[in-house]
Write an enzyme that holds these catalytic residues in place. Sequence first.
Site, PDB file in Angstrom:
ATOM      1  N   GLN A 167      38.940  43.320  34.529  1.00 47.93           N
ATOM      2  CA  GLN A 167      39.493  44.676  34.578  1.00 47.93           C
ATOM      3  C   GLN A 167      39.056  45.469  33.345  1.00 47.93           C
ATOM      4  OE1 GLN A 167      41.325  45.975  37.254  1.00 47.93           O
ATOM      5  NE2 GLN A 167      40.964  47.877  36.149  1.00 47.93           N
ATOM      6  N   LYS A 220      45.344  44.901  43.287  1.00 43.87           N
ATOM      7  CA  LYS A 220      44.252  44.035  43.770  1.00 43.87           C
ATOM      8  C   LYS A 220      44.799  42.694  44.246  1.00 43.87           C
ATOM      9  CE  LYS A 220      40.866  46.425  40.994  1.00 43.87           C
ATOM     10  NZ  LYS A 220      40.259  46.620  39.688  1.00 43.87           N
ATOM     11  N   ASP A 234      32.291  43.256  41.598  1.00 34.04           N
ATOM     12  CA  ASP A 234      32.350  44.666  41.212  1.00 34.04           C
ATOM     13  C   ASP A 234      30.952  45.292  41.223  1.00 34.04           C
ATOM     14  OD1 ASP A 234      34.822  45.811  40.796  1.00 34.04           O
ATOM     15  OD2 ASP A 234      35.051  45.034  38.748  1.00 34.04           O
TER      16      ASP A 234
END
Length: 287
Positions: free
Chosen positions: A97, A53, A120
């Site tokens: 994460q 990422k 997200d």
Amino acid sequence: MSYKLLDGKDLAARMKKAMASEVETLTAEGIVPGLAVVIVGNDPASRIYVNSKKKDCAEVGIKSFEYALPEETSEEELLGLIDALNQDSAIDGILVQLPLPEHLDEAKVIRRINSEKDVDAFHPFNVGELMIGRPVFAPCTPAGVMELLNDAGINVAGKNCVVIGRSNIVGKPMAMLMLHDNATVTICHSKTRDLKAVCKEADILIAAIGKADYITADYVKEGAVVVDVGMNRNAEGKVTGDVDFPAVSKKASAITPVPGGVGPMTRAMLLKNTIKACNMHKKQSLS
Ligand code: NAP
């Protein structure tokens, strides 16, 4: 039957090129999109995801800020960091994460992220917006699948779409995005009776199961579009999808490879959401 390869690697590269030029324009105006990536503990897979990422961000000119916290980080400390990132104007997107170590409550952590920085799209506010058909941020994996289908000129409207998997991050939002685009959607899961028969009715079949090569040719109608979201490691340690590609590709009209299909699209959509967040914040600060 000859099939069209739904090449996510190629589309993601094209998207990144366009995004890099958009970010260049923003940067020239003194606005640099920023993504905070929070990782807790030492999970090797999470470390690989975070590194990729950060690399993607660098490629398009998004500034990434890594916060690597030790395994024993308390919930209070993690929530404190999220509060600070919510307030920080250099940060447009916050990504925690997953999975988090067991002593940390994932749902509580996600709820703490400002929904306007929830790139997200896991925050219940964004889940709700998706449900009522006006998502600000769409979750990256299903949104990436929709981009891939659109780019290939595959319209889901009126089609029988079968999604195998009902997770909050893939199966359910996938079904919702297709429904909003006027597909007739069936969601299957481990308790579905006669999965094979249901799948055989699909014009578009999305596999998000997490079982290597589970979907064999006898699950697939001749000419169906097959999207393989699965990312599994087989006995030899090789990354493989949920779909038996060599056999299914003989029947499908279009199919994603693994790797190189949905994976790169997921990563590209995170960048897209971060730039969108940046544009939203910029407009707010100007108004
Ligand atoms: P998950 O939370 O484990 O969900 C798997 C789903 O598959 C569940 O709904 C489960 O049903 C269903 N399932 C399991 N066995 C089944 C069976 N035999 N028949 C029918 N349904 C079955 O996984 P996930 O997070 O959604 O991820 C799914 C896969 O996609 C994994 O391989 C993951 O690594 C991959 N993934 C890839 C990307 C990408 O960017 N390419 C992103 C995210 C995930 P129940 O609900 O009944 O248990």
